[in-house]
Design an enzyme around this catalytic site. Structure first.
Site, PDB file in Angstrom:
ATOM      1  N   ARG A  57     116.602 -15.253  85.886  1.00 46.30           N
ATOM      2  CA  ARG A  57     115.908 -14.266  85.033  1.00 46.30           C
ATOM      3  C   ARG A  57     116.568 -12.899  85.140  1.00 46.30           C
ATOM      4  O   ARG A  57     116.626 -12.145  84.176  1.00 46.30           O
ATOM      5  CB  ARG A  57     114.419 -14.213  85.417  1.00 46.30           C
ATOM      6  N   GLN A  91     103.052  -5.288  83.550  1.00 49.60           N
ATOM      7  CA  GLN A  91     103.052  -6.470  84.421  1.00 49.60           C
ATOM      8  C   GLN A  91     104.444  -7.085  84.426  1.00 49.60           C
ATOM      9  O   GLN A  91     104.739  -7.964  85.231  1.00 49.60           O
ATOM     10  CB  GLN A  91     102.057  -7.511  83.917  1.00 49.60           C
ATOM     11  N   ILE A  93     108.513  -7.549  84.772  1.00 50.72           N
ATOM     12  CA  ILE A  93     109.498  -7.203  85.805  1.00 50.72           C
ATOM     13  C   ILE A  93     110.865  -6.920  85.183  1.00 50.72           C
ATOM     14  O   ILE A  93     111.832  -6.663  85.896  1.00 50.72           O
ATOM     15  CB  ILE A  93     109.588  -8.332  86.853  1.00 50.72           C
ATOM     16  N   HIS A 109     103.752  -5.361  89.032  1.00 49.32           N
ATOM     17  CA  HIS A 109     104.147  -6.653  89.627  1.00 49.32           C
ATOM     18  C   HIS A 109     105.575  -6.621  90.138  1.00 49.32           C
ATOM     19  O   HIS A 109     106.161  -7.667  90.399  1.00 49.32           O
ATOM     20  CB  HIS A 109     103.971  -7.781  88.609  1.00 49.32           C
ATOM     21  N   SER A 178      97.939 -11.989  78.051  1.00 47.28           N
ATOM     22  CA  SER A 178      96.931 -13.030  77.795  1.00 47.28           C
ATOM     23  C   SER A 178      95.600 -12.725  78.461  1.00 47.28           C
ATOM     24  O   SER A 178      94.617 -13.411  78.232  1.00 47.28           O
ATOM     25  CB  SER A 178      97.449 -14.378  78.322  1.00 47.28           C
ATOM     26  N   LEU A 204      99.558 -11.115  69.889  1.00 49.13           N
ATOM     27  CA  LEU A 204      99.860 -12.078  68.814  1.00 49.13           C
ATOM     28  C   LEU A 204      98.604 -12.823  68.405  1.00 49.13           C
ATOM     29  O   LEU A 204      98.400 -13.163  67.242  1.00 49.13           O
ATOM     30  CB  LEU A 204     100.926 -13.075  69.317  1.00 49.13           C
ATOM     31  N   GLU A 205      97.732 -13.049  69.404  1.00 48.07           N
ATOM     32  CA  GLU A 205      96.466 -13.766  69.143  1.00 48.07           C
ATOM     33  C   GLU A 205      95.433 -13.266  70.145  1.00 48.07           C
ATOM     34  O   GLU A 205      95.792 -12.598  71.124  1.00 48.07           O
ATOM     35  CB  GLU A 205      96.690 -15.268  69.342  1.00 48.07           C
TER      36      GLU A 205
HETATM   37  C1  BV8 Z   1      95.899 -10.136  93.920  1.00 47.27           C
HETATM   38  C2  BV8 Z   1     105.285 -12.314  89.290  1.00 47.27           C
HETATM   39  C3  BV8 Z   1      94.625  -9.566  95.794  1.00 47.27           C
HETATM   40  C4  BV8 Z   1     106.509 -11.799  88.708  1.00 47.27           C
HETATM   41  C5  BV8 Z   1     103.031 -12.379  88.571  1.00 47.27           C
HETATM   42  C6  BV8 Z   1      90.198 -11.928  90.625  1.00 47.27           C
HETATM   43  C7  BV8 Z   1      90.485 -10.687  91.187  1.00 47.27           C
HETATM   44  C8  BV8 Z   1      91.669 -10.478  91.885  1.00 47.27           C
HETATM   45  C9  BV8 Z   1      92.588 -11.544  92.022  1.00 47.27           C
HETATM   46  C10 BV8 Z   1      92.308 -12.752  91.457  1.00 47.27           C
HETATM   47  C11 BV8 Z   1      91.120 -12.959  90.770  1.00 47.27           C
HETATM   48  N1  BV8 Z   1      91.108 -14.244  90.346  1.00 47.27           N
HETATM   49  C12 BV8 Z   1      92.266 -14.844  90.721  1.00 47.27           C
HETATM   50  C13 BV8 Z   1      92.988 -13.983  91.424  1.00 47.27           C
HETATM   51  C14 BV8 Z   1      94.306 -14.273  92.018  1.00 47.27           C
HETATM   52  C15 BV8 Z   1      95.475 -14.064  91.083  1.00 47.27           C
HETATM   53  C16 BV8 Z   1      95.203 -14.429  89.657  1.00 47.27           C
HETATM   54  O1  BV8 Z   1      94.877 -13.580  88.833  1.00 47.27           O
HETATM   55  N2  BV8 Z   1      95.374 -15.705  89.356  1.00 47.27           N
HETATM   56  C17 BV8 Z   1      95.253 -16.167  87.975  1.00 47.27           C
HETATM   57  C18 BV8 Z   1      96.244 -17.315  87.756  1.00 47.27           C
HETATM   58  C19 BV8 Z   1      93.835 -16.574  87.721  1.00 47.27           C
HETATM   59  N3  BV8 Z   1      95.933 -12.684  91.146  1.00 47.27           N
HETATM   60  C20 BV8 Z   1      96.792 -12.342  92.138  1.00 47.27           C
HETATM   61  O2  BV8 Z   1      97.154 -13.102  93.012  1.00 47.27           O
HETATM   62  C21 BV8 Z   1      97.286 -10.902  92.141  1.00 47.27           C
HETATM   63  N4  BV8 Z   1      97.110 -10.375  93.455  1.00 47.27           N
HETATM   64  O3  BV8 Z   1      94.918 -10.285  93.274  1.00 47.27           O
HETATM   65  O4  BV8 Z   1      95.909  -9.727  95.207  1.00 47.27           O
HETATM   66  C22 BV8 Z   1      94.818  -9.085  97.162  1.00 47.27           C
HETATM   67  C23 BV8 Z   1      93.795  -8.382  97.736  1.00 47.27           C
HETATM   68  C24 BV8 Z   1      93.956  -7.913  99.012  1.00 47.27           C
HETATM   69  C25 BV8 Z   1      95.141  -8.162  99.688  1.00 47.27           C
HETATM   70  C26 BV8 Z   1      96.180  -8.876  99.097  1.00 47.27           C
HETATM   71  C27 BV8 Z   1      96.005  -9.354  97.816  1.00 47.27           C
HETATM   72  C28 BV8 Z   1      98.789 -10.825  91.880  1.00 47.27           C
HETATM   73  C29 BV8 Z   1      99.101 -11.147  90.460  1.00 47.27           C
HETATM   74  C30 BV8 Z   1     100.602 -10.942  90.180  1.00 47.27           C
HETATM   75  C31 BV8 Z   1     101.288 -12.250  90.249  1.00 47.27           C
HETATM   76  N5  BV8 Z   1     102.657 -12.126  89.785  1.00 47.27           N
HETATM   77  N6  BV8 Z   1     104.282 -12.414  88.263  1.00 47.27           N
HETATM   78  C32 BV8 Z   1     107.075 -12.738  87.709  1.00 47.27           C
HETATM   79  O5  BV8 Z   1     107.492 -13.852  88.082  1.00 47.27           O
HETATM   80  O6  BV8 Z   1     107.115 -12.304  86.551  1.00 47.27           O
HETATM   81  S1  BV8 Z   1     101.881 -12.663  87.373  1.00 47.27           S
HETATM   82  C33 BV8 Z   1     102.594 -13.050  85.878  1.00 47.27           C
HETATM   83  O7  BV8 Z   1     101.513 -13.133  84.939  1.00 47.27           O
HETATM   84  C34 BV8 Z   1     103.514 -12.009  85.319  1.00 47.27           C
HETATM   85  O8  BV8 Z   1     103.567 -10.823  86.082  1.00 47.27           O
HETATM   86  C35 BV8 Z   1     102.886 -11.693  83.970  1.00 47.27           C
HETATM   87  O9  BV8 Z   1     103.167 -10.435  83.562  1.00 47.27           O
HETATM   88  C36 BV8 Z   1     101.476 -11.884  84.313  1.00 47.27           C
HETATM   89  C37 BV8 Z   1     100.487 -11.910  83.222  1.00 47.27           C
HETATM   90  O10 BV8 Z   1     100.983 -12.715  82.204  1.00 47.27           O
HETATM   91  P1  BV8 Z   1     101.187 -12.045  80.768  1.00 47.27           P
HETATM   92  O11 BV8 Z   1     102.112 -10.891  80.903  1.00 47.27           O
HETATM   93  O12 BV8 Z   1      99.860 -11.778  80.165  1.00 47.27           O
HETATM   94  O13 BV8 Z   1     101.963 -13.194  80.020  1.00 47.27           O
HETATM   95  P2  BV8 Z   1     101.330 -14.501  79.355  1.00 47.27           P
HETATM   96  O14 BV8 Z   1     102.452 -15.440  79.075  1.00 47.27           O
HETATM   97  O15 BV8 Z   1     100.173 -14.974  80.157  1.00 47.27           O
HETATM   98  O16 BV8 Z   1     100.743 -13.959  77.959  1.00 47.27           O
HETATM   99  C38 BV8 Z   1     101.628 -13.451  76.981  1.00 47.27           C
HETATM  100  C39 BV8 Z   1     100.778 -12.910  75.844  1.00 47.27           C
HETATM  101  O17 BV8 Z   1     101.657 -12.364  74.866  1.00 47.27           O
HETATM  102  C40 BV8 Z   1      99.959 -13.992  75.145  1.00 47.27           C
HETATM  103  O18 BV8 Z   1      98.644 -13.521  74.944  1.00 47.27           O
HETATM  104  C41 BV8 Z   1     100.671 -14.176  73.790  1.00 47.27           C
HETATM  105  O19 BV8 Z   1      99.763 -14.454  72.744  1.00 47.27           O
HETATM  106  C42 BV8 Z   1     101.289 -12.816  73.585  1.00 47.27           C
HETATM  107  N7  BV8 Z   1     102.506 -12.828  72.755  1.00 47.27           N
HETATM  108  C43 BV8 Z   1     103.443 -13.809  72.657  1.00 47.27           C
HETATM  109  N8  BV8 Z   1     104.403 -13.417  71.771  1.00 47.27           N
HETATM  110  C44 BV8 Z   1     104.063 -12.181  71.332  1.00 47.27           C
HETATM  111  C45 BV8 Z   1     102.855 -11.802  71.959  1.00 47.27           C
HETATM  112  N9  BV8 Z   1     102.253 -10.630  71.709  1.00 47.27           N
HETATM  113  C46 BV8 Z   1     102.857  -9.799  70.831  1.00 47.27           C
HETATM  114  N10 BV8 Z   1     104.009 -10.091  70.198  1.00 47.27           N
HETATM  115  C47 BV8 Z   1     104.632 -11.257  70.417  1.00 47.27           C
HETATM  116  N11 BV8 Z   1     105.781 -11.531  69.771  1.00 47.27           N
END
Ligand code: BV8
Length: 237
Positions: A57, A91, A93, A109, A178, A204-205
């Site tokens: 990446r 979010q 990188i 992130h 998302s 996008l949606e």
């Molecule tokens: C933490 C690494 C706590 C880098 C990433 C509740 C509260 C707190 C935490 C949690 C909770 N529930 C669950 C958790 C844990 C977890 C979590 O959220 N899990 C999920 C799966 C449920 N969260 C964590 O672990 C976070 N840390 O909470 O720590 C803590 C407390 C005390 C002490 C220590 C820790 C850490 C989260 C970060 C993880 N790292 N990435 C990398 O590899 O890139 S996350 C990863 O998802 C990326 O960073 C990415 O940015 C992020 C979110 O994804 P999106 O950017 O939204 O991308 P996605 O594909 O999902 O969506 C794209 C969107 O774009 C879509 O809607 C699509 O329709 C749209 N789109 C597409 N094309 C277009 C468009 N829009 C416009 N134009 C277009 N052309």
């Protein structure tokens, strides 16, 4: 409305620059398991696999076709012309916001173009491949260098600064995310609970949190974001 703006961006803003999103049908998590490459446990289990995932990446950022798109440029123009602070909390990188000219930016992130020593904590710019034989320039330890990226279960960066900005903003805009990953997905609720700001989703949606926004605008970022920024600037803030 001329107050401070906070903009949360996700992978969708970089999609039309040629970078994959995570949860679209052909996204990153359809090709590799999150648990294997985006968790500390995955890194401990198989550091070579994680380094290969991020090396690919990181190398992609240098591809000729991977450039900031009109959405990135529109946000940089908004920062230049808006009468109050504009803070981008991404979010992502990748370095496309910087390359478009945005300056007031938090990579919550982490960043692909940085590495961190797991032993002494020192972070450095890192543009080439990273691996288990690399040495930390600060403490000299070999094998402790990791991508300077926040994995699942790790604390995102600059959270205090982010929440202070959310508390004082007049406009909160979420672009290309998302609404699946916390704590970023909860930012709109934080803003709504304070009750002062207008909240907009440009995507996008509909995202998972779409119903929490005052206003939603759907379409590709390269069309929706420049149009929205133009309207905002035309209203003079
Ligand atoms: C933490 C690494 C706590 C880098 C990433 C509740 C509260 C707190 C935490 C949690 C909770 N529930 C669950 C958790 C844990 C977890 C979590 O959220 N899990 C999920 C799966 C449920 N969260 C964590 O672990 C976070 N840390 O909470 O720590 C803590 C407390 C005390 C002490 C220590 C820790 C850490 C989260 C970060 C993880 N790292 N990435 C990398 O590899 O890139 S996350 C990863 O998802 C990326 O960073 C990415 O940015 C992020 C979110 O994804 P999106 O950017 O939204 O991308 P996605 O594909 O999902 O969506 C794209 C969107 O774009 C879509 O809607 C699509 O329709 C749209 N789109 C597409 N094309 C277009 C468009 N829009 C416009 N134009 C277009 N052309």
């Amino acid at each position: 409305m001329q107050g401070p703006i906070v903009i949360l961006t996700g992978a969708g803003i970089s999609k039309e620059s040629g970078l994959d999103t995570f949860r679209c049908v052909d996204g990153i998590w359809a090709k590799v398991r999150l648990e294997d490459v985006a968790t500390p446990e995955g890194f401990d289990r198989d550091p070579d696999q994680v380094h290969a995932f991020y090396n690919d990446r990181r190398a992609q950022l240098g591809d000729p076709g991977v450039e900031p798109n009109p959405a990135h440029h529109a946000l940089a123009e908004l920062e230049r012309r808006w009468p109050a602070e504009v803070l981008i909390v991404t979010q992502n990188i990748d370095d496309l916001h910087e390359r478009a000219g945005s300056r007031n930016l938090i990579h919550m992130h982490g960043e692909l173009l940085k590495a961190r020593c797991a032993s002494c904590g020192q972070t450095v710019e890192w543009h080439g491949a990273l691996g288990v034989t690399d040495r930390c320039a600060s403490c000299g330890r070999v094998g402790a260098m990791r991508p300077d990226i926040v994995w699942f279960g790790e604390m995102p960066l600059e959270m205090e600064r982010i929440y202070r900005a959310l508390e004082t903003c007049a406009l909160f805009i979420a672009i290309g995310t998302s609404g699946h990953v916390y704590p970023a997905a909860g930012f709109v609720q934080s803003v709504q609970s304070i009750g002062k700001a207008h909240t907009v989703e440009l995507n996008l949606e509909p995202s998972e949190g779409a119903s929490r926004f005052d206003e939603t605008i759907y379409g590709p970022a390269t069309a929706a974001v420049p149009a929205y920024v133009s309207r905002l600037l035309a209203r003079g803030g």
